[in-house]
Design an enzyme around this catalytic site. Structure first.
Site, PDB file in Angstrom:
ATOM      1  N   ASP A  57       2.405   1.949   3.310  1.00  0.00           N
ATOM      2  CA  ASP A  57       3.325   0.969   3.897  1.00  0.00           C
ATOM      3  C   ASP A  57       4.762   1.391   3.614  1.00  0.00           C
ATOM      4  O   ASP A  57       5.680   1.034   4.344  1.00  0.00           O
ATOM      5  CB  ASP A  57       3.189  -0.424   3.265  1.00  0.00           C
ATOM      6  CG  ASP A  57       1.802  -0.994   3.368  1.00  0.00           C
ATOM      7  OD1 ASP A  57       1.097  -0.653   4.323  1.00  0.00           O
ATOM      8  OD2 ASP A  57       1.426  -1.778   2.463  1.00  0.00           O
ATOM      9  N   HIS A 114       0.885  -1.167   0.000  1.00  0.00           N
ATOM     10  CA  HIS A 114       0.000   0.000   0.000  1.00  0.00           C
ATOM     11  C   HIS A 114       0.923   1.218   0.000  1.00  0.00           C
ATOM     12  O   HIS A 114       2.013   1.161   0.595  1.00  0.00           O
ATOM     13  CB  HIS A 114      -0.840   0.102   1.267  1.00  0.00           C
ATOM     14  CG  HIS A 114      -1.740  -1.058   1.550  1.00  0.00           C
ATOM     15  ND1 HIS A 114      -1.305  -2.190   2.185  1.00  0.00           N
ATOM     16  CD2 HIS A 114      -3.057  -1.231   1.338  1.00  0.00           C
ATOM     17  CE1 HIS A 114      -2.323  -3.031   2.334  1.00  0.00           C
ATOM     18  NE2 HIS A 114      -3.405  -2.474   1.824  1.00  0.00           N
TER      19      HIS A 114
END
Ligand code: XUL
Ligand code: CO
Length: 440
Positions: free
Chosen positions: A105, A102
Site C-alpha cells: 500500500d 500493507h
C-alpha cells in the site's frame, strides 16, 4: 506543500443537535466514560489501502474516485509520497492517531523485491519525518501475501519452497517497517491461506508451514525489539473457497496447537464475522474469554450480500454490542481500524470525511450506550441470577471440582425430577437494550 483537502476544516465535536455535516455529533475525544476518555477507549486507525488507495474499481467497472492526490502519474514514488501527504492531512483533520498498512500500500511493487524494499525504506523515512511533531503512529503493519501471482497457491501454505522464501522476505521487511514506525501490532490475514479443492491439497502440511512462518516471524520480531502483539485476522472465505483461519475459535485452536498463543491475539473484523455466520459480538466474546481480544477491523457487511462489502459502520445496535464486549474485556491492546471503504458513487473528498465521521460517531455512540448498559446493571444482575444455582450446595461443589459423577447421579436420583431452569427472559433483556438505546 499545499493543502490537499482544501476547504475541509478540522473536524470538531459539536454535539447531537449539530446539523454540520463536517462535525462529530457523538465522538467527543476528551469526554470521560467509565474512567477513560473516549479517545483512550477508541484508538481509531486509517486503513492505508482503502482510504488512500481504493478508488471504487470493481469487477464491472473502473474507479470513480481520484486518489492521485495531485501526483502527475499514479503508481510512482511521487504518488506514494502524495498519499503520505494526503494521509497525514486527513488523519490530522479528523484527530485520528493511528494508521494500518500493507507493504505494497505504501509503495508501488517493483519486479525485483530488492527495489521494492529500497522504496519501502525511502517511504518509511518520509513517513517518519511526517510523524514528527504529531502523535500519529502505526497501529499495525502487514505484508500483502495475496495480490501478487506468486501467492496463487498461498504464502505460508504454498506448495513452492521458493515462494515460501518470498513470503518470509515480505514478512521480515513489513516487520522492520512496522517497528520503525512504532507499530503496536503486526497482522497476518491469510487471504490465500486455504484451498479450492482437497484433491490437490495436503492440509496438515500447509497448516504446519503456516505455523512455521509465524514462529519465524515471532523470533525475528522479538529479535529487533518488537514488543507488540501479533494478530491473526480470521475470515472464512473470499478470496479462497475455504480459508484456514475460518473464525476466532478455529484460529485460537490453531495458535494453541502450534504453541503460538503467547505471542498472538485476534484482530476481529465485523464483516468477516458475518461471513462466518457469526455475529461480530460472538467473535469478540470468543476472543475475549480466551484472553485473545487484540484489535478490531471496524466495518460492517450487508446482510443481503454474501461477500465482504467493507462498509463504514452505521449500525448502532451492533456497535453497542461490540463496545459492550470491549468494555467487559477491559479494552483493546490494539485499536479500531476502519477496514472500510466508501461506496462507489460516494467518490468525493467530502465523502471520505463523511465516512470517517459516520464510523467514529457510530462507535462513540456504541461506547456511550454500552457503558449505560453496564451501569444500568439489569443485564448483569440477570446473568448472575441465571447461574445462581451454582453458587451454593451441589452447584458449588460442581464448580469446585469437589464431587464425582456417582455422587451427582445419586443426587439426581434422590430428586426424582429437577425443577425447570429459570426463564431465559430474552425478550425482557432485549427490551432493556432498546430502553437504554432510545432513552433520550
Ligand atoms: C481482507 C482484509 C484485509 C486485512 C489485512 O478482507 O480484511 O485487508 O485487514 O490484510
Ligand atoms: Co481487515
Amino acid at each position: 506543500m499545499s493543502e490537499i483537502f482544501a476547504g475541509i476544516p478540522e473536524i470538531k465535536f459539536e454535539g447531537k443537535d449539530s446539523k454540520n455535516p463536517l462535525a462529530f455529533k457523538y465522538y467527543d475525544p476528551k469526554k470521560v466514560i467509565m474512567g477513560k476518555t473516549m479517545e483512550e477507549h477508541l484508538p481509531f486507525a486509517m486503513a492505508w489501502w482503502h482510504n488512500l488507495g481504493a478508488n471504487g474499481v470493481d469487477m464491472f467497472g473502473r474507479g470513480t474516485a481520484d486518489k492521485s492526490f495531485g501526483a502527475s502519474t499514479e503508481g510512482t514514488m511521487e504518488h506514494a509520497k502524495a498519499k503520505v501527504d494526503a494521509g497525514f492531512e486527513f488523519m490530522k483533520k479528523l484527530g485520528i492517531k493511528y494508521f494500518c498498512f500493507h507493504d505494497v500500500d505504501l509503495v508501488p511493487e517493483a519486479d525485483d523485491i530488492n527495489e521494492t524494499n529500497r522504496r519501502l525504506d525511502e517511504i518509511s523515512d518520509y513517513i517518519l519525518e511526517k510523524m514528527k511533531g504529531t502523535d500519529i503512529k502505526c497501529l499495525w503493519g502487514t505484508a500483502n501475501m495475496f495480490s501478487n501471482p506468486r501467492f496463487m497457491a498461498g504464502a505460508g501454505s504454498t506448495c513452492s519452497a521458493d515462494v515460501f522464501c518470498f513470503a518470509a522476505a515480505q514478512v521480515k521487511k513489513a516487520l522492520d517497517i512496522t517497528v520503525k514506525l512504532g507499530g503496536r501490532g503486526y497482522v497476518f490475514w491469510g487471504g490465500r491461506e486455504g484451498y479450492e479443492t482437497l484433491l490437490n491439497t495436503d492440509v496438515k502440511f500447509e497448516q504446519e508451514n503456516i505455523a512455521k512462518l509465524m514462529h519465524l516471524a515471532v523470533d525475528y520480531g522479538r529479535s529487533i525489539g518488537f514488543t507488540g502483539d501479533f494478530y491473526i485476522e480470521p475470515k472464512p472465505k473470499e478470496p479462497m473457497k475455504h480459508q484456514y483461519d475460518f473464525d476466532a475459535a478455529t484460529a485460537i485452536g490453531f495458535l494453541r496447537q502450534y504453541g503460538l498463543d503467547k505471542d498472538f491475539k485476534m484482530n476481529i473484523e465485523a464483516n468477516h464475522a458475518t461471513l462466518a455466520q457469526h455475529t461480530f459480538q460472538h467473535e469478540l466474546r470468543i476472543s475475549a474469554i480466551n484472553g485473545m481480544l487484540g484489535s478490531i477491523d471496524a466495518n460492517q457487511g450487508d446482510p443481503l450480500l454474501g461477500w465482504d462489502t467493507d462498509e463504514f459502520p452505521c449500525n448502532v445496535y451492533d456497535a453497542t454490542m461490540a463496545m459492550y464486549e470491549v468494555l467487559k474485556a477491559g479494552g483493546l491492546t490494539g485499536g479500531f481500524n476502519f477496514d472500510s471503504k466508501n461506496r462507489r458513487p460516494s467518490y468525493t473528498y467530502e465523502d471520505m470525511f463523511y465516512a470517517f465521521i459516520l464510523g467514529m460517531d457510530t462507535f462513540a455512540l456504541g461506547l456511550i450506550k454500552a457503558a449505560e448498559m453496564i451501569e444500568d446493571g439489569r443485564i448483569d444482575d440477570f446473568i448472575k441470577e441465571r447461574y445462581s444455582s451454582f453458587e451454593s450446595g451441589i452447584g458449588k461443589k460442581i464448580r469446585d471440582d469437589a464431587v464425582s459423577l456417582k455422587e451427582l447421579s445419586d443426587y439426581a436420583l434422590n430428586m426424582k425430577a429437577p425443577a425447570l431452569p429459570i426463564s431465559g427472559k430474552q425478550e425482557y433483556l432485549e427490551s432493556i437494550v432498546n430502553n437504554v438505546l432510545f432513552n433520550n
